[in-house]
Design an enzyme around this catalytic site. Structure first.
Site, PDB file in Angstrom:
ATOM      1  N   GLU A   1      10.321   8.926   1.493  1.00 32.22           N
ATOM      2  CA  GLU A   1       8.771   8.856   2.080  1.00 32.22           C
ATOM      3  C   GLU A   1       9.627   7.157   2.997  1.00 32.22           C
ATOM      4  OE1 GLU A   1       6.832   7.628  -1.379  1.00 32.22           O
ATOM      5  OE2 GLU A   1       6.521   9.147  -2.078  1.00 32.22           O
TER       6      GLU A   1
ATOM      7  N   ASP B   1       5.073  15.043  -8.864  1.00 31.18           N
ATOM      8  CA  ASP B   1       5.361  13.931  -8.147  1.00 31.18           C
ATOM      9  C   ASP B   1       3.722  13.260  -9.347  1.00 31.18           C
ATOM     10  OD1 ASP B   1       4.992  10.739  -7.379  1.00 31.18           O
ATOM     11  OD2 ASP B   1       3.951  11.188  -5.808  1.00 31.18           O
TER      12      ASP B   1
ATOM     13  N   GLU C   1      -1.422   6.858 -12.017  1.00 29.05           N
ATOM     14  CA  GLU C   1      -2.126   6.706 -10.939  1.00 29.05           C
ATOM     15  C   GLU C   1      -2.164   8.319 -10.074  1.00 29.05           C
ATOM     16  OE1 GLU C   1       1.418   7.308  -8.779  1.00 29.05           O
ATOM     17  OE2 GLU C   1       0.534   8.146  -6.744  1.00 29.05           O
TER      18      GLU C   1
HETATM   19  C1  BDP Z   1       4.440   7.959  -6.048  1.00 27.09           C
HETATM   20  C2  BDP Z   1       3.803   7.074  -5.319  1.00 27.09           C
HETATM   21  C3  BDP Z   1       4.254   5.942  -4.248  1.00 27.09           C
HETATM   22  C4  BDP Z   1       5.234   5.692  -4.853  1.00 27.09           C
HETATM   23  C5  BDP Z   1       6.743   6.730  -5.587  1.00 27.09           C
HETATM   24  C6  BDP Z   1       7.414   7.150  -5.772  1.00 27.09           C
HETATM   25  O1  BDP Z   1       1.838   7.392  -5.036  1.00 27.09           O
HETATM   26  O2  BDP Z   1       2.929   4.987  -4.326  1.00 27.09           O
HETATM   27  O3  BDP Z   1       6.321   4.595  -4.141  1.00 27.09           O
HETATM   28  O4  BDP Z   1       5.744   7.983  -5.995  1.00 27.09           O
HETATM   29  O5  BDP Z   1       7.596   7.340  -6.509  1.00 27.09           O
HETATM   30  O6  BDP Z   1       4.123   8.615  -6.821  1.00 27.09           O
HETATM   31  O7  BDP Z   1       8.839   6.522  -4.786  1.00 27.09           O
END
Ligand code: BDP
Length: 715
Positions: free
Chosen positions: A309, A383, A411
């Site tokens: 990301e 996720d 989340e």
């Molecule tokens: C996702 C979240 C994000 C995190 C990412 C992660 O939306 O905020 O940074 O995972 O795990 O679930 O790195």
């Protein structure tokens, strides 16, 4: 003869304190499951503790004695006498063979308990009945003290005890996604509990209470900062602050870890690159690591989110994840530190199924990691969805330590307000059979290290903790912190057992309360799955904040951040064909054969694995379209049932906590209807099949699409 409890109650009445003792007392939830309320029922345990016998002192043994005194005083109305020898029946003797002569004299066989386990046993000392809490280490004694208090809080008979327990995993870690500025990424319980501006001078009592709560469930590590890390956490200024925190956590057996930003050598050290094979880069990490260990001798190690990301990582220099992890591992090894390297990576290529990417990147690296590297793998390949199959990385890396990463903060499951007990989600993941070495090769056995004899075993949970009065944003969210710790200690414990003990400690032992509340918890996550993402749907939440439905969402720079990429609804049907994408082949037989056909795929995951026609016949006899409507509606009905059940329990719980749960269930019900109607309005435009009477969404699709953040339709 009058029992101690009855006596304490009469005394309390005489002093006019009775109102304070009953369930009518309003509670903020701050005490979590460590409430130690007066024992008012007929419980034989009351007569079993007369004195607390301790030996030599240490900060950890002091914490154990303090907790026992607090707990026993709270529950039995008077503190146990303090003693160094057993002189009467009913003594509680705590310590290690080294710290307590009375325990050494018993010659207990403690070897199997290892470094952290404990033994609670009824014994006879000098002709007197006593209970010992013994361990090889002080931290084992503290864990045993909490276990003993749990026995009392859950009204377990204290006669004839013989309990030996040792954790099955080595790293039992909370990941705090807490930022430098006091905010918490994906946190729904207020600001961060770490008060960086006040450190190193001041640490609030809350941090000690945080450590107590963790120790009570066996959590032994805390990563204090967000995986999207700020390099500032590695500056000398912050190391001093972190060292002070570590001092407070240490007596409770909690090691401090840091998330690190891969490019820190450039940002803090002025280097031109962060190439893991550049000797200058390694020298920078070496010096930084040595500096940290000078301040925090038991520092746990680093957590790394790299090339994920948009975060920097070794691939920026055409090096592999193993090159990166091993370089850091080598500088940590002399200090016995570990690297938790996250496997949460996915490519920005819409032609590649995102669910396949972590496997494709990491499996070729199996066996190439140092012994002090552990890959931290999310339970599912996407996720933290309400339901995903287990990540195929579990069972595919025999020569690499793997640890589980669960999300405790919700989340994607209704955030602060929705009641969703995650014990069942964790259990489902841990019980899944990978078939790596034939039947019985469960995910639990992968991550506890027993299946492949991995050098490191562990579980991490993304914390749901903040500065809110009740720590977690809601009383029922506390259960998720609790069950995470209990399952990290024993990945094979059942979600129901843990729910039962949590309810007894958090509310009451009254069976008329315990049974319906445990039942409600056990059904709660399935309800969320149904009203949000039934039948294997995933990632159809609103963009960015993930609060509320967004199956129409196409905002954002990347295809794999858009909802239609995941649900693939069209005129023919709905779902992701993961046979064609190559994902199904990542599982071992017989799973890959099972998941390859619509008839053999579990219906709960049907649309995860297949693009299925709207008229596909389900086992219920309904078409897929009708089944989708039925599932969404079932989710809403299940919340209505929770509401009705909770209302019946008003007299058994204090008004403050009762009202919070009642109000949050009302919000959940309203939002469940929103989810159902918005998703069915959206999918209906593709299916073009009729809605059965009474199931047509109240508003047109455009109404739901325009809903601003924070709003939801009035039912
Ligand atoms: C996702 C979240 C994000 C995190 C990412 C992660 O939306 O905020 O940074 O995972 O795990 O679930 O790195």
């Amino acid at each position: 003869m009058m029992g101690r409890t009855a006596f304490a109650c009469i005394l309390a009445m005489a002093l006019g304190l009775c109102a304070l003792a009953g369930p009518a007392r309003a509670e903020s939830g701050y005490d979590l499951w460590l409430r130690y309320q007066p024992v008012q029922d007929d419980y034989a345990g009351a007569n079993h503790v007369s004195a607390l016998v301790t030996g030599y002192r240490s900060p950890t043994l002091d914490a154990a004695a303090w907790e026992l005194r607090r707990g026993l005083t709270g529950m039995f109305g008077e503190p146990p006498a303090q003693s160094s020898a057993v002189t009467a029946d009913g003594a509680l003797v705590i310590g290690t063979p080294k710290s307590a002569p009375a325990i050494a004299a018993l010659n207990l066989s403690l070897q199997a308990l290892g470094d952290e386990g404990y033994l609670i046993r009824s014994v006879s000392i000098g002709g007197h009945k006593a209970t010992v809490i013994a361990a090889n280490s002080d931290i084992g004694v503290l864990y045993g003290a909490f276990a003993f208090l749990r026995l009392v809080q859950t009204r377990t008979a204290l006669a004839g005890l013989d309990i030996a327990s040792a954790p099955k995993t080595r790293l039992r870690v909370l990941d705090h996604w807490d930022n430098l500025n006091g905010t918490v990424e994906r946190g729904y319980a207020g600001a961060s509990i770490w008060d960086w501006p006040a450190l190193p001078e001041h640490v609030s009592r809350r941090i000690t209470d945080y450590a107590r709560a963790n120790a009570s469930i066996g959590i032994n590590g805390a990563v204090v900062n967000n995986v999207n890390a700020d390099a500032a956490f590695l500056t000398a200024e912050y190391i001093e602050k972190e060292a002070r925190l570590a001092d407070v956590l240490r007596p409770f057996g909690i090691r401090l870890y840091l998330s690190v930003r891969w490019s820190a050598p450039m940002e803090l050290g002025g280097l031109k690159s962060a190439d893991p094979l550049d000797p200058k880069v390694k020298a920078w990490w070496q010096a930084k690591t040595d500096e940290i260990y000078r301040a925090i001798p038991d520092f746990g190690g680093f957590l790394v989110k790299a090339n994920s990301e948009g975060q920097p990582g070794p691939q920026d220099y055409h090096r592999s994840h193993a090159d990166g992890a091993n370089m850091i591992a080598d500088v940590l090894a002399p200090h016995h530190g570990v690297v938790m390297w996250r496997a949460f990576v996915y490519a920005n290529d819409p032609k590649i199924d995102r669910a396949t990417t972590a496997y494709n990147e990491f499996v070729p690296l199996d066996g190439k990691f140092r012994d002090n590297v552990v890959l931290q793998v999310k339970n599912g390949p996407l996720d933290f969805q309400p339901r995903e199959p287990f990540s195929p990385l579990f069972g595919a890396m025999a020569h690499t330590s793997l640890m589980m990463e669960f999300q405790i903060t919700k989340e994607y499951l209704g955030q602060q307000t929705h009641l969703a007990y995650l014990g069942t989600l964790y259990e489902e993941a841990l019980k899944s059979d990978t078939y790596e070495h034939g039947p019985g090769s469960t995910v639990a056995r992968v991550i506890d290290g027993s299946l492949d004899h991995h050098p490191i075993s562990g579980i991490a949970g993304v914390a749901n903790i903040g500065n809110d009065a009740d720590w977690c944003g809601s009383i029922f969210n506390q259960a998720n912190w609790y069950v995470f710790g209990r399952m990290a200690w024993d990945p094979e414990i059942s979600a129901r057992t843990v729910a039962d003990e949590w309810v007894r400690q958090t509310f009451t032992n009254d069976p008329a309360f315990v049974a319906p509340v445990v039942d409600m918890m056990m059904k709660s996550r399935a309800a969320v799955v149904d009203y949000m993402t039934p039948l294997g749907l995933a990632l159809i939440m609103a963009h960015g904040h993930h609060m509320g439905p967004g199956p129409w969402d196409t905002i954002g720079p990347r295809e794999d951040w858009k909802a239609p990429y995941y649900h693939r609804a069209d005129a023919n049907g709905i779902g992701f064909d993961r046979v064609a994408s190559g994902y199904v082949a990542q599982y071992h037989s017989p799973l890959k054969e099972e998941f390859a056909g619509t008839a053999t795929t579990p219906e709960d995951l049907l649309l995860w694995f297949h693009h299925v026609s709207w008229d596909h016949r389900m086992t219920s006899g309904r078409t897929l379209w009708q089944e989708l409507i039925a599932r969404y509606s079932h989710g809403v009905d299940a919340v209505a049932e929770m509401q009705a059940n909770w209302t019946k329990l008003a007299d058994d719980v204090d008004p403050e906590r009762y009202a919070q749960v009642r109000d949050f269930l009302a919000i959940q019900h309203r939002e469940a209807i929103w989810w159902r109607d918005a998703c069915l309005a959206y999918f209906g435009q593709f299916s073009k099949r009729p809605f059965p009477d009474g199931y047509k969404p109240k508003y047109p699709l455009s109404y739901y699409e325009k809903m601003p953040f924070g709003a939801s339709p009035k039912p």
